[in-house]
Scaffold this motif. Sequence first.
Motif, PDB file in Angstrom:
ATOM      1  N   ALA A   1      -8.808   3.969   0.971  1.00  0.00           N
ATOM      2  CA  ALA A   1      -8.060   3.270  -0.072  1.00  0.00           C
ATOM      3  C   ALA A   1      -7.652   4.232  -1.186  1.00  0.00           C
ATOM      4  N   ASN A   2      -8.586   5.079  -1.603  1.00  0.00           N
ATOM      5  CA  ASN A   2      -8.281   6.030  -2.677  1.00  0.00           C
ATOM      6  C   ASN A   2      -7.224   7.043  -2.270  1.00  0.00           C
TER       7      ASN A   2
ATOM      8  N   PHE B   1      -8.352  -3.323  -0.511  1.00  0.00           N
ATOM      9  CA  PHE B   1      -8.816  -3.012   0.844  1.00  0.00           C
ATOM     10  C   PHE B   1      -8.954  -4.326   1.601  1.00  0.00           C
TER      11      PHE B   1
ATOM     12  N   THR C   1     -13.927   2.146  -5.384  1.00  0.00           N
ATOM     13  CA  THR C   1     -12.461   2.214  -5.472  1.00  0.00           C
ATOM     14  C   THR C   1     -11.939   1.041  -6.286  1.00  0.00           C
TER      15      THR C   1
ATOM     16  N   PHE D   1       0.838  -1.191   0.000  1.00  0.00           N
ATOM     17  CA  PHE D   1       0.000   0.000   0.000  1.00  0.00           C
ATOM     18  C   PHE D   1       0.872   1.241   0.000  1.00  0.00           C
TER      19      PHE D   1
ATOM     20  N   LEU E   1      -4.917   1.754   3.794  1.00  0.00           N
ATOM     21  CA  LEU E   1      -5.625   0.477   3.772  1.00  0.00           C
ATOM     22  C   LEU E   1      -6.895   0.624   4.597  1.00  0.00           C
TER      23      LEU E   1
ATOM     24  N   THR F   1     -18.044  -1.770  -2.161  1.00  0.00           N
ATOM     25  CA  THR F   1     -16.785  -1.047  -1.978  1.00  0.00           C
ATOM     26  C   THR F   1     -16.000  -0.997  -3.277  1.00  0.00           C
TER      27      THR F   1
ATOM     28  N   LYS G   1      -8.760   0.361  -5.730  1.00  0.00           N
ATOM     29  CA  LYS G   1      -7.606   0.049  -4.893  1.00  0.00           C
ATOM     30  C   LYS G   1      -7.938  -1.141  -3.973  1.00  0.00           C
TER      31      LYS G   1
END
Length: 332
Positions: free
Chosen positions: A32-33, A66, A62, A9, A37, A58, A64
């Motif tokens: 996350a964005n 998580f 995003t 991350f 984390l 979720t 990303k």
Amino acid sequence: MGWRGIMGFEYGIIQGPLGPDISGPELVAAVANAGGLGLLRAPDWESPDYLKELIRKTRTLTDKPFGVGVVLAFPHKENIKAVLEEKVAVLQVSWGEVPEDLVLEAHRAGVKVVPQVGSFEEAKRVVDAGVDGIIVQGYEAGGHVIGQDALISLLPRVVDLVGDQDIPVIASGGIVDGRGYVAALALGAQGICLGTRFVATEESHAHPTYKRKLVELAKTEYTNVFGRARWPNAPQRVLQTPFFNDWKFLPSHENEVNQPVIGRSTIHGTEKEVRRFAGTVPNASTTGDIESMAMYAGQGVGLIKEILPAAEVVKRLVEGAQLLIQQQFNGI
């Protein structure tokens, strides 16, 4: 720099899994964005289909990675199965044993396992189980606190235990700003996990009154007044609200079972009654006598002065840590 690169991350900042459903998709995706984390909180009952819906929602917010936090003290096997089937980046677990079989199963699914521990002995067990990271929770933390050691004494012992093994150690308990971040790094941590600071964000699913109290109040207490029947032997750190101060010496034989209903709440899609002394913090859906409900907070709550977007919290943590290191420690 110490705040970059933890477990893939961008920043070594973790938003703790805030119960019962305070850390929903909006908060997790925002963290996350922003490069941290974010951790969803799984229901405290088996609800794998609902949990998959949370995970998928979720993912609409995003792209990303998580994680999902699971409390092992409650029914959880089907929920963990759902996490692994969805191939979420991180399975965070707490309040229970972490068997090697679970770690191996998660790794086969491509999921990292990061337990939260509250003692040196617990840390030894999860290292032996082959986990991917360890969150070390100090006594200063808000919510349910499993250990009795302060972070400043426990964290370095766990860092020394891990040694040169590739297991990031993450500090948790009372950390709110860049100063706390740098202190954790100085003690050997590679990252930090924050709960209370992320409750007090715009995206948090906490009730507005709860958020306001986190800004207004500065004192906490370690207690077992709340949730004695539902989750025995699970003391918690709470805000010293007027209600708590009136009832802090509740006799040991009393619990929430025989208490009046003071409100209602929708938790993970399920309607629940809230009784006096229940351990459930008020979320955005809660109605009733909000100020008489449990409000968990860590000892760093006095440093929280405003409700911020989650991305701004991450930004201030990183920039504050960077500035402090550059100004105070580069010449040492």
